[in-house]
Design an enzyme around this catalytic site. Structure first.
Site, PDB file in Angstrom:
ATOM      1  N   ALA A 100       0.856  -1.190   0.000  1.00 54.88           N
ATOM      2  CA  ALA A 100       0.000   0.000   0.000  1.00 54.88           C
ATOM      3  C   ALA A 100       0.892   1.239   0.000  1.00 54.88           C
ATOM      4  CB  ALA A 100      -0.961  -0.011   1.181  1.00 54.88           C
ATOM      5  N   HIS A 136       6.808   5.937   1.553  1.00 50.72           N
ATOM      6  CA  HIS A 136       7.612   4.776   1.170  1.00 50.72           C
ATOM      7  C   HIS A 136       8.580   5.115   0.045  1.00 50.72           C
ATOM      8  CE1 HIS A 136       3.861   2.727   2.762  1.00 50.72           C
ATOM      9  NE2 HIS A 136       4.800   2.131   3.466  1.00 50.72           N
ATOM     10  N   GLY A 175      11.035   4.626   8.097  1.00 51.89           N
ATOM     11  CA  GLY A 175      10.538   5.986   8.270  1.00 51.89           C
ATOM     12  C   GLY A 175      10.445   6.396   9.724  1.00 51.89           C
ATOM     13  N   SER A 213       0.318   7.779   5.750  1.00 46.35           N
ATOM     14  CA  SER A 213       0.170   6.425   6.290  1.00 46.35           C
ATOM     15  C   SER A 213      -0.751   5.643   5.383  1.00 46.35           C
ATOM     16  CB  SER A 213      -0.413   6.472   7.706  1.00 46.35           C
ATOM     17  OG  SER A 213      -0.808   5.183   8.138  1.00 46.35           O
TER      18      SER A 213
END
Length: 286
Positions: free
Chosen positions: A37, A42, A152, A190
């Site tokens: 996802a 990312h 992260g 997120s």
């Protein structure tokens, strides 16, 4: 890199074959562990890895052992086709897509027990979470054998747990933290943000505002207890159900009562509607 340049590995053996080839060529290798996802946060990890390594691997594995019994394992977003397109655009070299049986084969009975920075905060609300995180990350680091692994700062406690675990187990990898990527209104990116309703999405940035206001007040000399207490009030008044909002030592995550006790990190977890959000900010040095 051309679109067809993204290699795939689906088993530890196929992953290790590719890593051996790169090692034989003297290349520096980075790993970005994810649960898929993928979003811009990312991709920031992939780009940071690209700057420091000649080969970048990204793992996508929704790890069942880090979810509690009433959490969102079954509905966690799974967007593989979109993830692969983003990884090609970011010039990742390989995506590792193990099955659950590759990570937890039949009879699997070992887990990594963590303490130190794993104590308190998330563990108070998700008691088995970091054992699951530490175990899967240890497995991925052993399977991939990277020189560097990128995580992260949005999941700040996780970053510190993984860093401590890697150091304690003498794993030959450098754990690298990458700053949180945010929406223009401050909301930390997120994968779970897709759960937010329209109204909850409008409210969600209040979490970051409360943290930044408290951090600024502490940096300006206000007592930690006072600034954190006001931040908790702001969060609840905005409509969140607060799990925690704490001031911790930025490295050990031990609770602190005064900015003089060391670098300070403010960490929060709170629920808005059906969505649980976490965030954190550092307190600027005085």
């Amino acid at each position: 890199m051309k679109a067809e340049g993204l290699k795939r590995a689906s088993t530890p053996a196929s992953l290790r074959r590719q890593v051996r080839e790169w090692r034989a060529a003297g290349e520096r290798i980075a790993l970005v562990p994810t649960m898929g996802a993928l979003h811009a946060g990312h991709i920031a990890l992939v780009r940071a890895a690209r700057r420091r390594a000649s080969r970048v691997m990204v793992s996508i594995f929704v790890n069942p052992t880090q979810f509690g019994p009433n959490e969102d394992l079954s509905r966690y977003p799974r967007t593989l086709a979109d993830d692969l397109a983003k990884l090609r655009a970011a010039r990742a070299d390989l995506v590792y897509l193990p099955a659950v049986a590759d990570i937890y084969p039949e009879g699997f009975s070992t887990s990594v027990t963590v303490a130190g920075p794993a104590l308190g905060l998330e563990t108070d609300f998700r008691p088995t979470h970091f054992a699951g995180v530490a175990t899967v990350v240890a497995k991925l680091l052993v399977q991939a054998a990277p020189d560097l692994a990128f995580f992260g700062e949005k999941d700040y406690q996780q970053l510190k747990v993984v860093t401590r675990m890697s150091r304690d187990l003498d794993l030959p990898v450098n754990i690298v933290g990458v700053p949180t990527v945010r929406e223009p209104d401050g909301l930390a990116l997120s994968s779970r943000n897709v759960y937010l309703s329209v109204d909850d999405r409008r409210t969600a940035p209040a979490l970051y505002r409360a943290l930044t206001e408290a951090a600024s007040a502490i940096a300006g000399g206000e007592a930690v207890e006072s600034a954190v207490g006001r931040a908790r009030t702001l969060v609840t008044q905005a409509g969140f159900v607060l799990d925690y909002l704490e001031a911790c030592h930025a490295e050990t995550l031990a609770p602190i009562a005064s900015a003089s006790e060391g670098p300070v990190r403010l960490l929060v977890a709170a629920r808005i509607g059906s969505t649980r959000l976490i965030d954190n900010v550092g307190v600027p040095a005085r």
